[in-house]
Design a protein around this motif. Structure first.
Motif, mmCIF file in Angstrom:
data_model
loop_
_atom_site.group_PDB
_atom_site.id
_atom_site.type_symbol
_atom_site.label_atom_id
_atom_site.label_comp_id
_atom_site.label_asym_id
_atom_site.label_seq_id
_atom_site.Cartn_x
_atom_site.Cartn_y
_atom_site.Cartn_z
ATOM 1 N N THR A 170 -12.859 -38.031 -20.929
ATOM 2 C CA THR A 170 -13.485 -39.241 -21.476
ATOM 3 C C THR A 170 -12.421 -40.154 -22.047
ATOM 4 O O THR A 170 -11.348 -39.701 -22.480
ATOM 5 C CB THR A 170 -14.494 -38.872 -22.585
ATOM 6 N N ASP A 172 -13.571 -42.345 -24.380
ATOM 7 C CA ASP A 172 -14.230 -42.769 -25.614
ATOM 8 C C ASP A 172 -13.737 -42.008 -26.846
ATOM 9 O O ASP A 172 -14.127 -42.353 -27.964
ATOM 10 C CB ASP A 172 -15.744 -42.578 -25.488
ATOM 11 N N SER A 210 -16.239 -37.346 -14.885
ATOM 12 C CA SER A 210 -17.083 -37.154 -16.062
ATOM 13 C C SER A 210 -17.525 -35.718 -16.257
ATOM 14 O O SER A 210 -18.177 -35.408 -17.243
ATOM 15 C CB SER A 210 -18.327 -38.047 -15.967
#
Length: 219
Positions: A170, A172, A210
Motif C-alpha cells: 500500500t 497509504d 493490492s
C-alpha cells in the motif's frame, strides 16, 4: 712384688677405671631451653593460633566470613520476595489466556452482526446490546487483574508485541506500519500474554498491487 702395682682388670680385659668414666660426647638436647622451641616446629610459638594465624588475622578472617554470610542471606531474602511477588502477579496467566478465547468468540460474534440488525428495534437490538455489554465487561474484569488489550492499528510493527501474519502492499501507510489487526494481543502487567496478530504495510512496486503476502513470523 712389681705385679702388685698393676691396676685391676675386669672380665673384658679393660681397666676398671674406664668403665666408670662418663660418656663425654653425649649431651641432652632437651636440657637446652634455646633449642626446645625450634624442635616444636614453626607457627606454634606464643601469639599464633592453631592455623598459624595471629589473633588479628583470625579476627579479620571471621569478619570476612560474617559479611559474606550476611550478604548471601540478604540475596536469598530478596530473591524469595521477588519470586513471591511474581507468583502473585502472574498466577492467573494461564486462566487469563484461556479466557481470551471466550473474548475472541464474543468479538467475532459482534463483528458478524449485520448493520441492519444493529439499527433495528425490539428484542433483537436488546440481544445485540447484551452481547456487546458482555464483551466490554470481560475486558473490564481482565484490566482489573492487570491484563490489558493490545490493539496496534496504525502503530509501528513491534517484534516484541506483534506477530506479522502477512504484508499489505500500500501507498497509504509507511512500510512497517500495522494496517490490519486480525487478533488483539494482551499484556499481563509487564509481560506479554499473547501477541497481536497483524498485517503490516510494505511499499508497493506496482500501483495496481493490492493482495497481501504472507511473511516469515519466526523472527
Amino acid at each position: 712384688m712389681a705385679e702388685d702395682n698393676k691396676p685391676e682388670e675386669n672380665e673384658t680385659g679393660t681397666p676398671a677405671e674406664d668403665a666408670l668414666e662418663p660418656d663425654a660426647g653425649r649431651e641432652d638436647a632437651s636440657a637446652d631451653p634455646d633449642t626446645a622451641g625450634d624442635a616444636a616446629g614453626p607457627g606454634t610459638g606464643p601469639g599464633t593460633g592453631s592455623g598459624g594465624m595471629t589473633p588479628e588475622e583470625q579476627i579479620a578472617d571471621l569478619k570476612d566470613k560474617l559479611l559474606r554470610a550476611l550478604a548471601e542471606n540478604e540475596n536469598t531474602i530478596r530473591r524469595a520476595r521477588r519470586e513471591r511477588e511474581d507468583a502473585a502477579k502472574y498466577a492467573s496467566a494461564n486462566f487469563a489466556r484461556d479466557m481470551l478465547s471466550v473474548g475472541d468468540n464474543l468479538h467475532r460474534a459482534m463483528a458478524a452482526i449485520p448493520d441492519a440488525l444493529r439499527d433495528g428495534e425490539g428484542e433483537v437490538k436488546s440481544f445485540i446490546e447484551g452481547v456487546e455489554m458482555t464483551g466490554r465487561e470481560l475486558l473490564s474484569v481482565l484490566e482489573r487483574h492487570g491484563i490489558v488489550r493490545i490493539s496496534p492499528m496504525g502503530e509501528k510493527f513491534d517484534h516484541e508485541k506483534h506477530e506479522a501474519l502477512f504484508e499489505v502492499p500500500t501507498a497509504d501507510a509507511d512500510p512497517g506500519t500495522v494496517v490490519q489487526v486480525v487478533e488483539d494481543g494482551f499484556m499481563i502487567h509487564d509481560r506479554l500474554l499473547r501477541p497481536a496478530r497483524v498485517g503490516v504495510a510494505r511499499a508497493s512496486a506496482d500501483p495496481g498491487e493490492s493482495e497481501g503476502h504472507a511473511v516469515d513470523t519466526s523472527a
